[in-house]
Design an enzyme around this catalytic site. Structure first.
Site, PDB file in Angstrom:
ATOM      1  N   GLU A 138       0.807  -1.219   0.000  1.00  0.00           N
ATOM      2  CA  GLU A 138       0.000   0.000   0.000  1.00  0.00           C
ATOM      3  C   GLU A 138       0.841   1.270   0.000  1.00  0.00           C
ATOM      4  O   GLU A 138       0.448   2.276  -0.601  1.00  0.00           O
ATOM      5  CB  GLU A 138      -0.932   0.015   1.216  1.00  0.00           C
ATOM      6  N   PHE A 150     -11.256  -6.584  14.828  1.00  0.00           N
ATOM      7  CA  PHE A 150     -10.213  -7.101  13.945  1.00  0.00           C
ATOM      8  C   PHE A 150      -9.906  -6.094  12.840  1.00  0.00           C
ATOM      9  O   PHE A 150     -10.797  -5.608  12.158  1.00  0.00           O
ATOM     10  CB  PHE A 150     -10.667  -8.432  13.332  1.00  0.00           C
ATOM     11  N   GLN A 151      -8.635  -5.760  12.699  1.00  0.00           N
ATOM     12  CA  GLN A 151      -8.135  -4.808  11.701  1.00  0.00           C
ATOM     13  C   GLN A 151      -8.775  -3.422  11.847  1.00  0.00           C
ATOM     14  O   GLN A 151      -8.963  -2.708  10.861  1.00  0.00           O
ATOM     15  CB  GLN A 151      -8.310  -5.350  10.278  1.00  0.00           C
ATOM     16  N   LYS A 173     -17.431  -0.413   6.546  1.00  0.00           N
ATOM     17  CA  LYS A 173     -17.941  -1.394   5.595  1.00  0.00           C
ATOM     18  C   LYS A 173     -19.444  -1.270   5.401  1.00  0.00           C
ATOM     19  O   LYS A 173     -19.950  -1.391   4.269  1.00  0.00           O
ATOM     20  CB  LYS A 173     -17.595  -2.808   6.073  1.00  0.00           C
ATOM     21  N   MET A 208      24.629   7.802   1.589  1.00  0.00           N
ATOM     22  CA  MET A 208      24.616   9.107   2.230  1.00  0.00           C
ATOM     23  C   MET A 208      24.977   9.002   3.714  1.00  0.00           C
ATOM     24  O   MET A 208      25.774   9.798   4.229  1.00  0.00           O
ATOM     25  CB  MET A 208      23.253   9.778   2.063  1.00  0.00           C
TER      26      MET A 208
END
Length: 553
Positions: A55, A117-118, A167, A467
């Site tokens: 993502e 959940f999540q 949802k 760097m």
């Protein structure tokens, strides 16, 4: 009675994206966004879904898409880890003022606040790195929320907006009416003409002026107005990394990048000027170094659309708030036409010629690629290679160079270059990466191959986090703690595993030969460029020092 057009929230989301003229979304599915992905699958529309491997890279792709087009970038994630994976990409866009709308799925409204959940409260998580964010709990509010989010993302100083949608909002139905969205006409604050008059007087009185530009010039599409101001006033133009492209780098008044890795003549001109005109720039620490030394004996004019930037980092004598594209012509019209021959000669006297040890060095490599692709978009990861591109690439136009400036996000470039290529299908897109950054996102080679992105990747491999290693060399007595990368990956085989051909170069002639071979090849490819881990980015100004305290190896 008028018949209602009842649609589910998922369907309304797709239709609202259509209203905005969105052609690509960068999306990764998950449990709570199944209804949204199902709507994309079922409905007739012209939106193409691009699925990244991670993502974060999807948000970076939306970022690159937005920077090089006239639209807002759109990314979609699921809830919980999907949303948190997007946070770095959102923060990157916020720091660089890139217009994004990021749609995150959320658990159903009855489950909110119950450690479901999540479930992550992503609106709280992203509060400090967005222009605005929303949690939509009623499907009746969904369409207007999406429309408002696009306005906010583009208005004033652009930036990302997050819309969190549970949802059950995706599956609930409400009446929907298509809305034709006119091209946004942004509203800017009224320009204070007394401040403009002060700026004109200060410019006419100066003997050693310098213009310093940042990314705001590009965001406001004021590059032509900047050029007109510079040419009439005769004032040399320095730029931040994000300001590259505001004026063609090969213009006689362009003196290049200022700051920690700015050239000596640029830094010396800026710090020794008697008038510094900051335009669309935030005077970041990477530009100013020691602020007290930076402001010495000079008057500072600051022009920006965002008033919070005034005096945030350095004192400002004359602050002009407004759209840069509108402000600059007001100044140009009234200033005296001038040149500064003595000042130009003084700036030239500070030039230190680059003296490489051999003909195969970062400058010659960058120049060879630039010569082969002079009009291409060049995207970078973050590190030494990024600074070499900033120093040596002949950036001719706004958005030709795409890089992570404010956040300095390793792993930005490959995702961003996918977005740039999709937004500009008829243009060459070059990605210049370092091996350290590339290890953070190389899974997106799968995405490049899947969607046949015609990307040309030049992987600078010094087997080090270059760097950081350079800082350890200069300031930590060569204690290379965890910066030397053990070489255990064959990058050409890695690319081949995704069906991407590769080439390896170890000297300048091989580089020129490969560039000749690949110049007309379609599709993606990777060029593995071996360089020494002793190559450094010079000049360098140590952190906290004045920008005229310039260090060479």
């Amino acid at each position: 009675m008028e018949e209602k057009n009842l649609l589910m929230g998922s369907e309304i989301t797709v239709r609202c994206l259509e209203e905005q003229g969105i052609k690509h979304v960068f999306s990764f599915p998950g449990g709570v966004v199944i209804p949204l992905f199902d709507a994309f699958y079922r409905l007739d529309h012209d939106i193409k879904e691009i699925g990244p491997c991670h993502e974060q890279n999807g948000v970076h792709a939306a970022d690159g898409y937005a920077r090089t087009s006239d639209t807002v970038g759109v990314a979609i994630t699921t809830s919980g880890p999907g949303a948190t994976n997007a946070v770095t990409g959102i923060a990157n866009a916020y720091m660089d003022s890139v217009p994004l709308v990021v749609i995150t799925g959320q658990v159903a409204t009855p489950l909110l606040g119950r450690d479901s959940f999540q479930e992550i409260d992503i609106t709280s998580v992203t509060m400090q790195i967005t222009k605005h964010n929303y949690l939509v709990t009623d499907v009746k509010d969904l369409a207007d929320t999406i429309r408002e989010a696009f306005v906010i993302a583009q208005s004033g100083r652009p930036g990302p907006v997050v819309i969190d949608i549970p949802k059950d909002v995706f599956t609930s139905k409400t009446d929907y009416k298509w809305k034709d969205i006119p091209k946004l006409k942004p509203v800017y604050p009224e320009i204070d003409m007394s401040k403009v008059a002060e700026a004109i007087a200060a410019i006419n009185a100066a003997s050693k002026p310098v213009i310093y530009t940042g990314g705001g010039v590009l965001k406001s599409k004021a590059h032509q107005e900047l050029l007109a101001l510079a040419e009439k006033s005769g004032i040399p133009v320095a730029n931040s990394l994000m300001g590259l492209g505001g004026i063609p780098r090969d213009h006689e008044l362009s003196i290049g990048m200022v700051g920690m890795h700015g050239f000596q003549e640029t830094n010396m001109a800026v710090i020794n000027s008697d008038l510094l005109i900051g335009i669309g720039a935030r005077f970041s620490d990477r530009v100013t170094g020691n602020c007290d030394a930076f402001v010495r004996n000079k008057k500072i004019i600051h022009i920006d659309v965002d008033p919070t930037e005034f005096a945030k980092n350095v004192k400002t004598d004359i602050a002009i708030q407004g759209n840069i594209k509108d402000v600059l012509p007001l100044i140009t019209e009234k200033i005296e036409a001038k040149t500064y021959p003595q000042w130009y000669e003084k700036i030239k006297s500070w030039v230190i010629p680059y003296c490489p040890k051999d003909d195969y060095n970062p400058k010659s490599i960058i120049n060879a690629i630039n010569d082969a692709y002079p009009e291409a978009f060049v995207v970078t990861e973050v590190g030494q290679h990024q600074m070499w591109v900033g120093q040596y690439w002949n950036v001719k136009r706004p958005a030709q160079m795409v890089t992570s400036g404010g956040l300095g996000t390793m792993g930005f470039g490959l995702g961003a270059s996918i977005g740039v290529s999709l937004a500009n299908p008829d243009q060459d897109v070059i990605l210049i990466a370092g091996d350290g950054s590339f290890r953070m996102n190389c899974q997106e080679l799968i995405t490049v191959s899947k969607y046949k992105i015609p990307l040309k990747i030049f992987l600078f491999d010094n087997e080090a986090l270059g760097m950081v290693r350079q800082w350890q060399k200069l300031f930590n007595d060569k204690r290379y703690a965890q910066t030397d990368i053990v070489q255990c990956t064959d990058y050409l085989m890695l690319a081949a595993a995704s069906g991407i051909p590769g080439y390896k170069v170890t000297n300048l002639q091989e580089m020129k030969n490969v560039l000749e071979i690949i110049k007309d090849k379609p599709g993606p490819l990777l060029v593995h460029v071996k360089i020494s881990n002793e190559e450094g980015v010079y000049p360098i100004v140590p952190a906290g020092c004045a920008i005229d305290e310039i260090y060479y190896e």
